[in-house]
Write a protein that holds these residues in place. Structure first.
Motif, PDB file in Angstrom:
ATOM      1  N   ALA A 154       0.749  -1.291  -0.110  1.00  0.00           N
ATOM      2  CA  ALA A 154       0.224   0.184   0.024  1.00  0.00           C
ATOM      3  C   ALA A 154       0.763   1.132   0.005  1.00  0.00           C
ATOM      4  N   ARG A 155       1.977   1.054   0.757  1.00  0.00           N
ATOM      5  CA  ARG A 155       2.931   2.463   0.865  1.00  0.00           C
ATOM      6  C   ARG A 155       3.357   2.527  -0.630  1.00  0.00           C
ATOM      7  N   ARG A 163      -0.467   9.899  10.217  1.00  0.00           N
ATOM      8  CA  ARG A 163       0.518   9.386  11.417  1.00  0.00           C
ATOM      9  C   ARG A 163      -0.095   9.366  12.580  1.00  0.00           C
ATOM     10  N   ARG A 164      -1.170   9.936  13.033  1.00  0.00           N
ATOM     11  CA  ARG A 164      -1.950   9.657  14.276  1.00  0.00           C
ATOM     12  C   ARG A 164      -2.301   8.410  14.395  1.00  0.00           C
ATOM     13  N   GLN A 165      -2.648   7.528  13.365  1.00  0.00           N
ATOM     14  CA  GLN A 165      -3.099   6.405  13.603  1.00  0.00           C
ATOM     15  C   GLN A 165      -1.930   5.498  13.443  1.00  0.00           C
ATOM     16  N   LEU A 229       6.599   2.929   8.144  1.00  0.00           N
ATOM     17  CA  LEU A 229       5.353   3.590   7.741  1.00  0.00           C
ATOM     18  C   LEU A 229       5.341   5.168   8.464  1.00  0.00           C
ATOM     19  N   LEU A 230       5.867   5.265   9.730  1.00  0.00           N
ATOM     20  CA  LEU A 230       5.864   6.342  10.208  1.00  0.00           C
ATOM     21  C   LEU A 230       6.644   7.579   9.740  1.00  0.00           C
ATOM     22  N   PRO A 231       7.973   7.386   9.165  1.00  0.00           N
ATOM     23  CA  PRO A 231       8.509   8.342   8.242  1.00  0.00           C
ATOM     24  C   PRO A 231       7.835   8.901   7.009  1.00  0.00           C
ATOM     25  N   GLY A 234       1.331  10.932   6.640  1.00  0.00           N
ATOM     26  CA  GLY A 234       0.909  12.248   6.646  1.00  0.00           C
ATOM     27  C   GLY A 234       0.496  12.626   7.564  1.00  0.00           C
ATOM     28  N   GLU A 235       0.381  14.041   7.788  1.00  0.00           N
ATOM     29  CA  GLU A 235      -0.028  14.823   9.096  1.00  0.00           C
ATOM     30  C   GLU A 235      -1.689  14.793   8.985  1.00  0.00           C
TER      31      GLU A 235
END
Length: 569
Positions: A154-155, A163-165, A229-231, A234-235
């Protein structure tokens, strides 16, 4: 009406055969589905979360739709099955094409949570059950490795969760990886057979090793999320109108005007607020605000429970009383549905949820409360309506009824189809129904019901507002520190804190859920709205309320557009 009359025999049709074939194939592809529904299948295994495993599920949906094109309905049950399966499976393929299953990561219903929660449902009656339990735990690292493959694919396609999730799931995975905070520690701490016999020493040791393997799988998953994923996450929390409309259809089984629904949510909020203001005065006199009334209700010793065991006992008492009172008066409740177990979940996420009975009712329906760490006091005025929502006449009656109707509904209708707007809409409808029937006449309990309804209406406004990028409404813009502008996470938090009387730990969980699961939260209130519209239409046509409930519940959980068509037929 007798149990036999409720489950009258019906000769299976060609349409039923297609539905049954789908369920049997799904149980082969998904060991977790087989366990959840107590169907034959591979025990001690987990689903295939790889891109190939997800593609196999899509292939099953596609081939089933082709099979449905080759059969004809012979009665109304068949017509509903055809409409419902075509709507659900067709939408499933549409969502898969958009990459929704590949990118599936959020703080409440992704594999990070489901692989943990599945353990709550695994049989533990016999030594053989515990051996399968150990095998399932050993499979967790493999499942997460496959899941990581899907997330990374998916990435590559530009489909990365917010990002929150990602951050929330890293935190959850790390907590599950630690022995001191893992739910596996709680589950295995008192492992015995159904007759109370301790497990053989060798099996206990194997379970400990399996739990350690599962925790290592969670640790690896947390590291994958952190590094891969974290890097690139999106915000922005908002998903946009196109994606939101598609997800709204998934949760409602209906197409609604999102802008009109947003304005309706605002109207609902104003109406509920006015009713709560009236009750505050009724409780404590002129000049009492809603906030002050709630504080005084929370401080009332007669409305406070201390400790999780007191909470569980109270939940069970309220549930048992509701079943006794409603059976034979407002509903005809089959014997197996007269048992509902209330339990404290081993997890600590803050969720309150229901799990349905197994197909043979050997495992009853259960209401679970996942209590956050450090929470030791519970206000009954807020939670009586929750028991009705999760139990009877809410989810337990609804889900249990469709499970019970094995002689009328095929296995797909009974076990494999769940539409959030139908199910959660019914549960909210049930809350209001209990108020209308007099079970929430105590002003405090009624305030709690309205607080529940207010939360659900608030998230119609919040969810649509954030994800569609709408301008903040006037009633939000005037709050201190908020002001005008486009909906975002801080304004959503301010809106929740202003409108919902829940502990901050619960509210934080709720907000992360809305931001990461677009379209699901509004399905409660919007579903209730569509349920009430269907009821009003039936009553206007001369149908009694009891007959409406019986006929509607006999349909099982289907999309709300399909339900409306069926009730009008």
């Amino acid at each position: 009406m007798t149990d036999q009359a409720l489950s009258a025999h019906r000769t299976p049709t060609a349409v039923d055969a297609v539905a049954e074939h789908y369920v049997s194939r799904l149980a082969e592809l998904s060991p977790e589905f087989a366990v959840d529904k107590a169907l034959p299948g591979r025990r001690g295994e987990l689903d295939d979360y790889s891109p190939e495993g997800l593609a196999a599920l899509s292939d099953l949906a596609r081939s089933t739709l082709r099979e449905l094109d080759g059969v004809e309905a012979v009665d109304e049950v068949d017509r509903v099955t055809l409409s419902a399966m075509r709507e659900r499976l067709g939408l499933e393929l549409e969502l898969d094409e958009a990459g929704e299953r590949l990118r599936h990561l959020n703080t409440i219903v992704s594999p990070v949570q489901s692989l943990r929660d599945l353990a709550d449902l695994l049989p533990t009656d016999t030594v053989e059950d515990w051996e399968a339990f150990a095998s399932t735990l050993r499979a967790v690292p493999r499942a997460f490795s496959q899941y990581a493959e899907s997330l990374l694919l998916a990435r590559e396609r530009g489909l990365v969760p917010a990002r929150r999730q990602v951050e929330a799931c890293i935190s959850q995975a790390r907590a599950q990886a630690r022995e001191s905070t893992s739910s596996y520690t709680v589950l295995l701490g008192g492992a015995v057979t159904a007759d109370g016999e301790p497990l053989p020493a060798a099996l206990s040791e194997e379970l400990a090793r399996a739990a350690a393997a599962a925790r290592s799988g969670y640790a690896s998953m947390a590291e994958t999320l952190r590094t891969e994923l974290l890097p690139v996450a999106g915000e922005a929390d908002a998903v946009g109108r196109e994606r939101y409309a598609r997800l709204s259809r998934e949760f409602l089984g209906a197409v609604v005007d999102l802008d009109e629904t947003y304005e309706w949510g605002r109207e609902q909020m104003a109406a509920i607020d006015a009713e709560q203001r009236s009750i505050a005065v009724e409780l404590y006199g002129s000049g009492t605000s809603v906030v002050e009334a709630m504080k005084r209700l929370n401080a009332d010793p007669a409305r406070t429970l201390h400790g999780t065991e007191a909470l569980r006992e109270w939940m069970q008492m309220v549930s048992d009383a509701a079943i006794t009172a409603l059976d034979g008066t407002q509903f005809d409740i089959p014997a197996p549905l007269r048992t509902l177990e209330c339990r404290i979940a081993p997890s600590t996420t803050g969720g309150i949820y229901y799990t349905g009975p197994s197909d043979d009712f050997s495992r009853p329906g259960r209401m679970w409360w996942s209590v956050p760490e450090g929470t030791t006091e519970f206000a009954t005025w807020q939670e009586r309506t929750t028991v009705y929502h999760e139990g009877v006449p809410g989810h337990h009656l609804q889900v249990g009824m469709q499970t019970w109707l094995r002689e009328e509904l095929n296995s797909w209708r009974r076990l494999a189809c769940w539409v959030s707007g139908h199910g959660e809409g019914w549960a909210l409808y049930a809350e209001r129904l209990m108020a209308d029937l007099g079970y929430l006449d105590d002003p405090g309990d009624r305030m709690g019901m309205l607080d529940s309804q207010r939360l659900r209406a608030a998230r119609v406004v919040l969810d649509i507002g954030v994800h569609l990028g709408k301008e903040r409404p006037a009633e939000l813009a005037v709050l201190p520190g908020v002001g005008e502008g486009v909906w975002d996470a801080p304004s959503a938090w301010a809106y929740l804190r202003h409108n919902v009387a829940m502990h901050e730990s619960f509210l934080r969980f709720e907000l992360d859920r809305y931001l990461g699961w677009p379209g699901q939260a509004p399905s409660y209130s919007v579903g209730q709205r569509l349920w009430e519209a269907a009821r009003d239409e039936a009553l206007a046509a001369g149908t009694s309320l009891t007959d409406f409930h019986t006929r509607a519940l006999r349909l099982g959980s289907v999309g709300l557009d399909v339900m409306g068509e069926a009730l009008r037929a």
